[in-house]
Write an enzyme that holds these catalytic residues in place. Sequence first.
Site, PDB file in Angstrom:
ATOM      1  N   ASP A 250      38.181 -70.148-106.218  1.00 43.54           N
ATOM      2  CA  ASP A 250      37.237 -70.787-105.310  1.00 43.54           C
ATOM      3  C   ASP A 250      37.018 -69.865-104.127  1.00 43.54           C
ATOM      4  OD1 ASP A 250      35.553 -73.015-104.556  1.00 43.54           O
ATOM      5  OD2 ASP A 250      36.981 -73.399-102.955  1.00 43.54           O
ATOM      6  N   THR A 251      35.814 -69.873-103.603  1.00 40.90           N
ATOM      7  CA  THR A 251      35.459 -69.064-102.445  1.00 40.90           C
ATOM      8  C   THR A 251      34.638 -69.912-101.493  1.00 40.90           C
ATOM      9  OG1 THR A 251      35.454 -67.036-103.762  1.00 40.90           O
ATOM     10  CG2 THR A 251      34.253 -66.967-101.675  1.00 40.90           C
TER      11      THR A 251
END
Length: 192
Positions: free
Chosen positions: A72-73
């Site tokens: 995830d970013t």
Amino acid sequence: MLYLASQSPRRRDLLGQLGAAFSVLEVDIVEQRAIDESPHDYVRRVACDKAKEGLASLDADKRATAVVLGADTEVVLDGDVFGKPSDAADAAAMLRRLSGRMHEVISAVWLVSDDREVGEVCVSKVRFATLDDATIDAYVASGEPFGKAGAYAIQGRGATLIEYLEGSYSGVMGLPLFETARLLRNFDAKTA
């Protein structure tokens, strides 16, 4: 067998750069920050949840030998997490807030198997140039901000908005390659 629990073509391309053989699992995780959850904890949790959901989606035979990667970013400014914009107005609002400011890009990568779980977090700092309304409007009209945390893509036209980067270019794209390669090496030599 290595699996990537992601619908992101960017993550697929980046993982492919490592030369790892992998299959893709599409997972659908609710990405909502809990009350009082720090941005770092939120990104870690979502990456871990994606990997665990991917593992759970496999049948028992595949699960026994599977290693699932979740990532995830998120873009963070003043403690606010900027996810993907919901529409053009939301994208423009994000870009206006980022204009002329330094923000963090937090990217987490997580590996899970039936008996192990490890992860790493990469934090990069990005400063946008001061953006005028015409620049913001043209960028939003290009369509590139949609589906991107913080409403920009460093690997595309969004690179022209960035004045300074400290950290991981691939982490800002969505998968920090240094950390991912290290995790794969340390997790199980068969996956790298």
